[in-house]
Design a protein around this motif. Structure first.
Motif, PDB file in Angstrom:
ATOM      1  N   LEU A   4       0.839  -1.200   0.000  1.00 40.87           N
ATOM      2  CA  LEU A   4       0.000   0.000   0.000  1.00 40.87           C
ATOM      3  C   LEU A   4       0.872   1.247   0.000  1.00 40.87           C
ATOM      4  O   LEU A   4       0.544   2.251  -0.643  1.00 40.87           O
ATOM      5  N   GLU A   5       1.990   1.195   0.710  1.00 36.39           N
ATOM      6  CA  GLU A   5       2.905   2.340   0.740  1.00 36.39           C
ATOM      7  C   GLU A   5       3.537   2.545  -0.635  1.00 36.39           C
ATOM      8  O   GLU A   5       3.652   3.680  -1.123  1.00 36.39           O
ATOM      9  N   TRP A   6       3.919   1.445  -1.272  1.00 39.08           N
ATOM     10  CA  TRP A   6       4.491   1.537  -2.620  1.00 39.08           C
ATOM     11  C   TRP A   6       3.470   2.090  -3.612  1.00 39.08           C
ATOM     12  O   TRP A   6       3.807   2.892  -4.493  1.00 39.08           O
ATOM     13  N   LEU A   7       2.204   1.685  -3.454  1.00 38.95           N
ATOM     14  CA  LEU A   7       1.165   2.172  -4.371  1.00 38.95           C
ATOM     15  C   LEU A   7       1.004   3.682  -4.272  1.00 38.95           C
ATOM     16  O   LEU A   7       0.780   4.357  -5.287  1.00 38.95           O
ATOM     17  N   SER A   8       1.120   4.234  -3.073  1.00 39.03           N
ATOM     18  CA  SER A   8       1.039   5.689  -2.926  1.00 39.03           C
ATOM     19  C   SER A   8       2.187   6.368  -3.663  1.00 39.03           C
ATOM     20  O   SER A   8       1.999   7.405  -4.315  1.00 39.03           O
ATOM     21  N   GLU A   9       3.365   5.786  -3.574  1.00 36.67           N
ATOM     22  CA  GLU A   9       4.521   6.332  -4.293  1.00 36.67           C
ATOM     23  C   GLU A   9       4.313   6.224  -5.803  1.00 36.67           C
ATOM     24  O   GLU A   9       4.626   7.163  -6.551  1.00 36.67           O
ATOM     25  N   TRP A  10       3.785   5.093  -6.250  1.00 35.79           N
ATOM     26  CA  TRP A  10       3.531   4.885  -7.687  1.00 35.79           C
ATOM     27  C   TRP A  10       2.521   5.906  -8.206  1.00 35.79           C
ATOM     28  O   TRP A  10       2.725   6.513  -9.272  1.00 35.79           O
ATOM     29  N   LEU A  11       1.453   6.121  -7.461  1.00 36.68           N
ATOM     30  CA  LEU A  11       0.465   7.122  -7.871  1.00 36.68           C
ATOM     31  C   LEU A  11       1.107   8.502  -7.977  1.00 36.68           C
ATOM     32  O   LEU A  11       0.892   9.234  -8.950  1.00 36.68           O
ATOM     33  N   ALA A  12       1.886   8.859  -6.967  1.00 36.76           N
ATOM     34  CA  ALA A  12       2.522  10.179  -6.964  1.00 36.76           C
ATOM     35  C   ALA A  12       3.460  10.338  -8.148  1.00 36.76           C
ATOM     36  O   ALA A  12       3.487  11.392  -8.806  1.00 36.76           O
ATOM     37  N   ALA A  13       4.223   9.295  -8.438  1.00 35.41           N
ATOM     38  CA  ALA A  13       5.201   9.358  -9.523  1.00 35.41           C
ATOM     39  C   ALA A  13       4.542   9.641 -10.857  1.00 35.41           C
ATOM     40  O   ALA A  13       5.048  10.436 -11.669  1.00 35.41           O
ATOM     41  N   TRP A  14       3.387   9.017 -11.087  1.00 38.66           N
ATOM     42  CA  TRP A  14       2.787   9.119 -12.432  1.00 38.66           C
ATOM     43  C   TRP A  14       1.663  10.144 -12.517  1.00 38.66           C
ATOM     44  O   TRP A  14       1.324  10.604 -13.598  1.00 38.66           O
ATOM     45  N   GLN A  15       1.085  10.528 -11.379  1.00 38.02           N
ATOM     46  CA  GLN A  15       0.165  11.668 -11.394  1.00 38.02           C
ATOM     47  C   GLN A  15       0.937  12.983 -11.318  1.00 38.02           C
ATOM     48  O   GLN A  15       0.398  14.032 -11.665  1.00 38.02           O
ATOM     49  N   GLY A  16       2.183  12.915 -10.831  1.00 33.39           N
ATOM     50  CA  GLY A  16       2.967  14.137 -10.652  1.00 33.39           C
ATOM     51  C   GLY A  16       2.450  14.976  -9.505  1.00 33.39           C
ATOM     52  O   GLY A  16       2.529  16.207  -9.533  1.00 33.39           O
ATOM     53  N   LYS A  17       1.931  14.307  -8.455  1.00 34.90           N
ATOM     54  CA  LYS A  17       1.327  15.008  -7.322  1.00 34.90           C
ATOM     55  C   LYS A  17       1.954  14.518  -6.013  1.00 34.90           C
ATOM     56  O   LYS A  17       1.975  13.302  -5.760  1.00 34.90           O
ATOM     57  N   PRO A  18       2.432  15.430  -5.166  1.00 33.06           N
ATOM     58  CA  PRO A  18       3.002  15.009  -3.885  1.00 33.06           C
ATOM     59  C   PRO A  18       1.968  14.441  -2.924  1.00 33.06           C
ATOM     60  O   PRO A  18       2.320  13.732  -1.978  1.00 33.06           O
ATOM     61  N   ARG A  19       0.690  14.756  -3.160  1.00 33.37           N
ATOM     62  CA  ARG A  19      -0.396  14.163  -2.371  1.00 33.37           C
ATOM     63  C   ARG A  19      -1.325  13.458  -3.355  1.00 33.37           C
ATOM     64  O   ARG A  19      -2.335  14.016  -3.804  1.00 33.37           O
ATOM     65  N   PRO A  20      -1.010  12.240  -3.742  1.00 32.18           N
ATOM     66  CA  PRO A  20      -1.796  11.541  -4.763  1.00 32.18           C
ATOM     67  C   PRO A  20      -3.227  11.294  -4.294  1.00 32.18           C
ATOM     68  O   PRO A  20      -3.492  11.177  -3.095  1.00 32.18           O
ATOM     69  N   SER A  21      -4.135  11.241  -5.251  1.00 32.76           N
ATOM     70  CA  SER A  21      -5.535  11.006  -4.926  1.00 32.76           C
ATOM     71  C   SER A  21      -6.184  10.224  -6.051  1.00 32.76           C
ATOM     72  O   SER A  21      -5.701  10.219  -7.183  1.00 32.76           O
ATOM     73  N   VAL A  22      -7.272   9.559  -5.725  1.00 32.07           N
ATOM     74  CA  VAL A  22      -8.069   8.856  -6.731  1.00 32.07           C
ATOM     75  C   VAL A  22      -9.498   9.357  -6.587  1.00 32.07           C
ATOM     76  O   VAL A  22     -10.285   8.847  -5.789  1.00 32.07           O
ATOM     77  N   ASP A  23      -9.818  10.401  -7.331  1.00 33.79           N
ATOM     78  CA  ASP A  23     -11.133  11.024  -7.259  1.00 33.79           C
ATOM     79  C   ASP A  23     -12.013  10.696  -8.462  1.00 33.79           C
ATOM     80  O   ASP A  23     -13.234  10.783  -8.377  1.00 33.79           O
ATOM     81  N   ARG A  24     -11.374  10.333  -9.582  1.00 32.20           N
ATOM     82  CA  ARG A  24     -12.134  10.040 -10.808  1.00 32.20           C
ATOM     83  C   ARG A  24     -11.638   8.747 -11.445  1.00 32.20           C
ATOM     84  O   ARG A  24     -11.171   8.735 -12.576  1.00 32.20           O
ATOM     85  N   PRO A  25     -11.745   7.626 -10.735  1.00 28.01           N
ATOM     86  CA  PRO A  25     -11.284   6.351 -11.298  1.00 28.01           C
ATOM     87  C   PRO A  25     -12.185   5.909 -12.447  1.00 28.01           C
ATOM     88  O   PRO A  25     -13.408   6.093 -12.396  1.00 28.01           O
TER      89      PRO A  25
END
Length: 341
Positions: free
Chosen positions: A47-68
């Motif tokens: 789960l921690e790695w997934l947060s890093e993965w989201l941040a890396a590819w969304q380009g956001k330091p606080r990744p979010s999933v609002d429109r999956p």
């Protein structure tokens, strides 16, 4: 002097060279916050790695999933007439109607997890060429279908899951893997929709016939796609590329959607760095393919349905990872003592 002839595939190759890489600053920000959250370091595992993965590819330091969004691409295959599926090709149209009525498994998964869902009809009443006797598509049609897949996500999303529908498409995927990786056809062929032993033999024969028919033309991954692939696989490849350009992380579904990623990986491995494997399919040699792509699946539930079902379930886990990272209290906020030095 005559200008050198250009290929429609040249545009795809040029596009791949322009793709953005991961945002390392965003990843660093996630790691910094993660170190302050009320838990032992590393205790949430992937789960921690997934947060890093989201941040890396969304380009956001606080990744979010609002429109999956789950996108399912539906195609039809000429090779299905060789009896490689337990179901007739008429099921393609019937299942599209079932999707529209909300009656399919993927409808229920998306509804229960709060996911957007779109399905795209890629001329299911017009099968591609029988790959055991001719090319599935010409180059122009293949590129146009990839472009369609790129446009399919134009409505906006911050996390994309891709899936497919197409009677006969596990045969097509097996042919792609055999062309990319070599080995006997039987190594890549599974039972798909549940064929019996005779049907399995027909699938193996169809893949062997396809490889023989196109021998000498399978060095280029994009040629493999247009000769052995299908419209849904080409469209999924386009969607993967568009997502990368728009900084949208991607969750792959099963055996067939992974074939689209495998084509792009064969062009350049980094092309699918923004993709993760949603699940390990029970179909064919999916485990071997994922190992070749360097992907560890999030789930292993013995599923082989398609429809984006495994990717959609995995999307629920990714949403959870983002929420935990965003909303969990830090040690200072919660008044919890930090680890002893």
């Amino acid at each position: 002097m005559t200008a050198p002839a250009t290929s429609p595939f040249d545009d795809i190759r040029r596009l791949i060279t322009t793709m953005p890489g991961p945002d390392e600053a965003a990843v660093a920000a996630v790691r910094e916050r993660d170190a302050q959250l009320t838990k032992p370091a590393g205790s949430l595992g992937r789960l921690e790695w997934l947060s890093e993965w989201l941040a890396a590819w969304q380009g956001k330091p606080r990744p979010s999933v609002d429109r999956p969004l789950v996108c399912v691409f539906a195609g039809s295959h000429g090779v299905a007439e060789r009896g490689v599926s337990a179901y007739p090709s008429a099921v393609n149209r019937q299942m599209l109607e079932n999707f529209s009525a909300g009656g399919a498994a993927i409808n229920q998964i998306c509804a229960s997890l709060g996911l957007g869902f779109k399905v795209f009809d890629l001329a299911v009443d017009l099968p591609t060429g029988d790959i055991a006797a001719e090319a599935a598509m010409d180059e122009k049609a293949c590129v146009a279908t990839m472009a369609f897949g790129m446009e399919a996500i134009a409505g906006g999303t911050d996390l994309l899951a891709i899936g497919e529908l197409g009677i006969g498409n596990t045969t097509v995927a097996a042919a792609i893997y055999a062309a990319l990786y070599g080995g006997e056809a039987a190594r890549w062929v599974g039972r798909g929709s549940g064929v019996d032993d005779a049907g399995l033999a027909r699938k193996v024969a169809a893949v062997e016939g396809a490889l023989a028919c196109h021998r000498g033309h399978l060095e280029d991954p994009l040629e493999i796609l247009r000769r052995l692939g299908g419209r849904e696989i080409a469209a999924m490849a386009g969607a993967i590329l568009a997502a990368r350009l728009q900084r949208i992380p991607v969750i792959l579904d099963g055996y067939v959607s992974t074939a689209a990623a495998a084509i792009l990986h064969a062009i350049h491995p980094a092309t699918i760095d923004h993709c993760i494997a949603g699940h390990l399919s029970a179909e064919g040699a999916h485990q071997e393919v994922l190992e070749r792509l360097g992907k560890i699946p999030l789930l292993a539930l013995g599923m082989r349905l398609g429809e984006g079902s495994g990717a959609a379930l995995a999307m629920g886990i990714v949403k959870t990872a983002a929420t935990v990272h965003r909303d969990m209290a830090t040690f200072s906020q919660a008044g919890v003592s930090e680890r002893l030095p």
